[in-house]
Design an enzyme around this catalytic site. Sequence first.
Site, PDB file in Angstrom:
ATOM      1  N   LYS A 158      -0.942  37.215 -31.138  1.00  0.00           N
ATOM      2  CA  LYS A 158      -1.499  38.573 -31.137  1.00  0.00           C
ATOM      3  C   LYS A 158      -3.013  38.556 -30.991  1.00  0.00           C
ATOM      4  O   LYS A 158      -3.580  39.315 -30.190  1.00  0.00           O
ATOM      5  CB  LYS A 158      -1.100  39.275 -32.445  1.00  0.00           C
ATOM      6  N   THR A 159      -3.684  37.706 -31.761  1.00  0.00           N
ATOM      7  CA  THR A 159      -5.147  37.655 -31.706  1.00  0.00           C
ATOM      8  C   THR A 159      -5.628  37.237 -30.321  1.00  0.00           C
ATOM      9  O   THR A 159      -6.594  37.804 -29.782  1.00  0.00           O
ATOM     10  CB  THR A 159      -5.690  36.683 -32.773  1.00  0.00           C
TER      11      THR A 159
ATOM     12  N   GLU B 131      -3.323  45.088 -36.287  1.00  0.00           N
ATOM     13  CA  GLU B 131      -2.474  45.304 -37.475  1.00  0.00           C
ATOM     14  C   GLU B 131      -2.184  46.797 -37.699  1.00  0.00           C
ATOM     15  O   GLU B 131      -2.298  47.313 -38.813  1.00  0.00           O
ATOM     16  CB  GLU B 131      -3.146  44.706 -38.725  1.00  0.00           C
TER      17      GLU B 131
ATOM     18  N   GLN C 190       6.616  43.526 -39.977  1.00  0.00           N
ATOM     19  CA  GLN C 190       5.710  43.030 -41.019  1.00  0.00           C
ATOM     20  C   GLN C 190       4.963  44.170 -41.717  1.00  0.00           C
ATOM     21  O   GLN C 190       3.875  43.970 -42.265  1.00  0.00           O
ATOM     22  CB  GLN C 190       4.721  42.028 -40.423  1.00  0.00           C
TER      23      GLN C 190
ATOM     24  N   ARG D 284       6.661  32.381 -42.365  1.00  0.00           N
ATOM     25  CA  ARG D 284       5.439  31.626 -42.672  1.00  0.00           C
ATOM     26  C   ARG D 284       5.664  30.130 -42.471  1.00  0.00           C
ATOM     27  O   ARG D 284       4.698  29.360 -42.395  1.00  0.00           O
ATOM     28  CB  ARG D 284       5.000  31.838 -44.134  1.00  0.00           C
TER      29      ARG D 284
END
Length: 654
Positions: A34-35, A226, A256, A602
């Site tokens: 995403k980043t 986000e 999320q 995670r």
Amino acid sequence: MPIDYERDLNPEQYRVVTAKGGPILVIAGAGSGKTRTLTYRVARLIETGTPPERILLATFTNKAAREMLGRVELLTALDIRRLWGGTFHHIANRVLRRHGDRLGYDRNYTIMDKEDTKSLLNACLADAGIETRGGRFPKGDVLGEIIGFSANTLTPLEEVIERKYPHFGALAEDIRCIARVYVERKRTLNLMDFDDLLVNWLTLLRNEPDALREYSERFLHVLVDEYQDTNRLQAAILDLLGSRHRNLMVVGDDHQSIYSFRGANFENILRFPERYPDAQLFKLETNYRSTPQILDLANRSIVRNRDQFRKELRAVRKGGFKPAYIPVRNVTLQAAFVGRRIMDLLMEGIPVREIAVLYRAHYHSMELQMELTRRGIPFEIRSGIRFFETAHVKDITSYLRVLVNPHDEAAWRRVLGLCEKVGRVTADRVWKALSAEADPPAAIRDPAWVKRVGKSAAPGLLRLGETLAMLSEKVAEQAPSDLIHLLLNRGYRENLQDRYTDSFSREEDLLQLANFSNRFSSLADFLAELSLLTNTAESEASASEEVKDRVILSSIHQAKGLEWSVVFLIWCAEGMIPLARALGEEGGEEEERRLFYVATTRAKDQLYLCHPLIDHSRGMGMVPLRPSRFIEELEQDAFHPTELPYEQWIIDED
């Protein structure tokens, strides 16, 4: 040199980065880059002619903003300081420094931190002269939480109290009065709290047409990271900023969305296509983090949620092991299994910093903290401070210490500080008098003695005396756990509600402490063990201050956005995850399933799902525990096929 987007991006990312303008919703799965996608989108806009000062990039943390802006600068080799990037609050402050005078503020207003906010609210409460109804009234921290939640969710104060703080229902009118006084005092003193930055930004855009015109025209492109974590206030601001050019790109993952308790509104991302019918929808489903087996489990779980954008994470990596499901007899053996397995992982060469233990609530980590301390495994707690160092645990154990040693000065000073109208000076005076008495608990039950040493504080001190007398009568015949429950029922539960915004979690901590105390035959033995554990933990922490490599203990909420090679998810039992009280809230089960999804994604290489089969807490004896519904609803082939005799193995090895 021009950027080679097709080389640097996968096809999903490339479609997002090169998309035409207009409203865009990007559903970015866990570990999908995403980043990187946002960074390249900003670089592409600049490369194709958009001036940096006409781009707004809103993030939730300063770290995220610095990382993205730094990458853009490296990609474009340009000075991008003119680009408006940062957290929502940072950007709001930048706008209000220019236009705060339109709202009645000087431009040199001061931003209050949490401690300032708490102090000002307590001052407003003192000045308002409100009768606190027998000593019960929310303190500054809790008042700030109530007022802030109302502001961020655009919800009337009374509705917030009814829904989230029903124990303060009778005080709603008084709380509303304090809120009004607080707003007036801030304006008079030229102060803004953190929530005011967003509230005033929205007010400026709604009430000042020329300000709305200036900023909606200035920002040719608005990008948001986000987005699933935005509240109603932030979403309203973004809609106004994008109202002129309609180039609003929001990036997030509905799977999320886990922060409703902070005011995040799941509807913002879910209903974005309804608010913008012409929006382009993109999905990032290629996962670079986890093994296929871990993603298979996560996909199978989250698909059961009804309200979502359907997607399936696909692993780039090959090979790997299926997640292991580890039920053990009780919580002690759960901690023993995790501790022993961590030791084995370290022997296998897994770096200690690549191991994390996640849980739904902070109190779930208590036994594990003790186990790791005994084994000398360095750990860092991200969900709070060490269990036995928390204020509420120290409060309760101080009452118990006075029973065992009536001349324990530190314990007396702490319990005196919990009495109504007993400050530091009064506590000093009372303790000085108590220390001279042969039987301090008897002295504090004597009305004549109490009035001599603390007339205004007498009612609170006498109540303390009554509580200690009741505990003394029970100490010989009842277990330490019964004494803890008695303290909760004698007013400490209300004390938690008045003082802390997370009172329910703290009460759970104390119930878990009561459960732990059942292992000891006497109160003295229980307190001695606590002292040994606390001193050992302090010694370990002091000795390893320079050690950066530690096992991470974290709540799932605070683990979002992070990753580790090995993840243990403990207390995977019904009532623990999903947390029982969360199931009573609207959309509660689906948000709890999203938490389970966040926890499992995670893990990069190994995932262990653990839970005890029996719980001894809440004074109800041995209570059998079912596996979490999130485990029961999965097919058995989602887990490791081999059933190892873990309990016997732990006993044999240790």
